[in-house]
Enzyme design. Structure first.
Site, PDB file in Angstrom:
ATOM      1  N   ASP A 242       0.858  -1.182   0.000  1.00  0.00           N
ATOM      2  CA  ASP A 242       0.000   0.000   0.000  1.00  0.00           C
ATOM      3  C   ASP A 242       0.897   1.236   0.000  1.00  0.00           C
ATOM      4  OD1 ASP A 242       0.916   0.330   2.615  1.00  0.00           O
ATOM      5  OD2 ASP A 242      -1.069   0.241   3.534  1.00  0.00           O
TER       6      ASP A 242
ATOM      7  N   CYS B 103       3.089  -3.191   4.104  1.00  0.00           N
ATOM      8  CA  CYS B 103       2.310  -2.018   4.479  1.00  0.00           C
ATOM      9  C   CYS B 103       3.076  -1.351   5.619  1.00  0.00           C
ATOM     10  CB  CYS B 103       0.863  -2.360   4.844  1.00  0.00           C
ATOM     11  SG  CYS B 103       0.612  -3.388   6.303  1.00  0.00           S
TER      12      CYS B 103
ATOM     13  N   THR C 142       2.764  -1.516   8.928  1.00  0.00           N
ATOM     14  CA  THR C 142       3.110  -2.453  10.004  1.00  0.00           C
ATOM     15  C   THR C 142       3.329  -3.872   9.503  1.00  0.00           C
ATOM     16  OG1 THR C 142       0.820  -3.026  10.456  1.00  0.00           O
ATOM     17  CG2 THR C 142       1.775  -1.150  11.703  1.00  0.00           C
TER      18      THR C 142
ATOM     19  N   HIS D 231      10.569 -24.413   9.016  1.00  0.00           N
ATOM     20  CA  HIS D 231       9.534 -25.146   9.764  1.00  0.00           C
ATOM     21  C   HIS D 231       8.137 -25.030   9.168  1.00  0.00           C
ATOM     22  CE1 HIS D 231      11.914 -25.360  13.796  1.00  0.00           C
ATOM     23  NE2 HIS D 231      12.675 -25.609  12.743  1.00  0.00           N
TER      24      HIS D 231
ATOM     25  N   HIS E 156       7.409 -31.336  10.711  1.00  0.00           N
ATOM     26  CA  HIS E 156       7.009 -30.045  10.163  1.00  0.00           C
ATOM     27  C   HIS E 156       5.995 -30.214   9.049  1.00  0.00           C
ATOM     28  CE1 HIS E 156       9.895 -27.967  12.633  1.00  0.00           C
ATOM     29  NE2 HIS E 156      10.847 -28.798  12.215  1.00  0.00           N
TER      30      HIS E 156
END
Length: 146
Positions: free
Chosen positions: A8, A65, A67, A98, A134
């Protein structure tokens, strides 16, 4: 490797740096936008990148973005996506080893450019461990989509 990338307005500058870096490393990046600093809605770009990974157009994807939270949530809504929000190099390695993540998210307001490039490099170079434990856990996570 073909990599989907989207962001964004809050991460446009970092996305453009990553595009340069990926090209220098020899990767082909498909840019799903945004392309301007004008305010926009992150789900549009995260979904476009995630769909390109989910349908096999791209092997991996990177979404950004301010955060990283919003784009990681949006990407993970697409069936077949395992997107990890990363802010350190250990998590970048572990999420590939993993969790066999096929997408990663970064917060441009959380990690600086140097760290972001390190995280991307480690995430791209690290292979999935192929460990049965895994693989079993990934199968259980992916079954939640059904």
């Amino acid at each position: 490797m073909k990599i989907a990338i989207g962001c964004d307005h809050g991460a446009l500058t970092l996305k453009n740096k990553l595009l340069e870096h990926l090209a220098e490393l020899g990767h082909e990046a498909i840019d799903f936008g945004t392309y301007t600093p004008d305010s926009c809605d992150y789900p549009d770009f995260a979904a476009a990148a995630a769909n390109a990974v989910a349908d096999g157009t791209c092997q991996r994807g990177i979404v950004l973005c301010t955060t990283g939270i919003g784009v990681s949530i949006a990407a993970n809504k697409v069936r077949g996506i395992r997107c990890a929000l990363l802010s350190d190099t250990l998590s970048a390695r572990m999420t590939r080893e993993h969790n066999d993540t096929n997408m990663m998210a970064l917060g441009a307001g959380i990690v600086d450019e140097k760290l972001a490039l390190e995280i991307v490099d480690i995430w791209l170079k690290t292979e999935f461990s192929q460990s049965p434990r895994h693989s079993r856990r990934i199968e259980k996570v992916m079954a939640l989509e059904k």
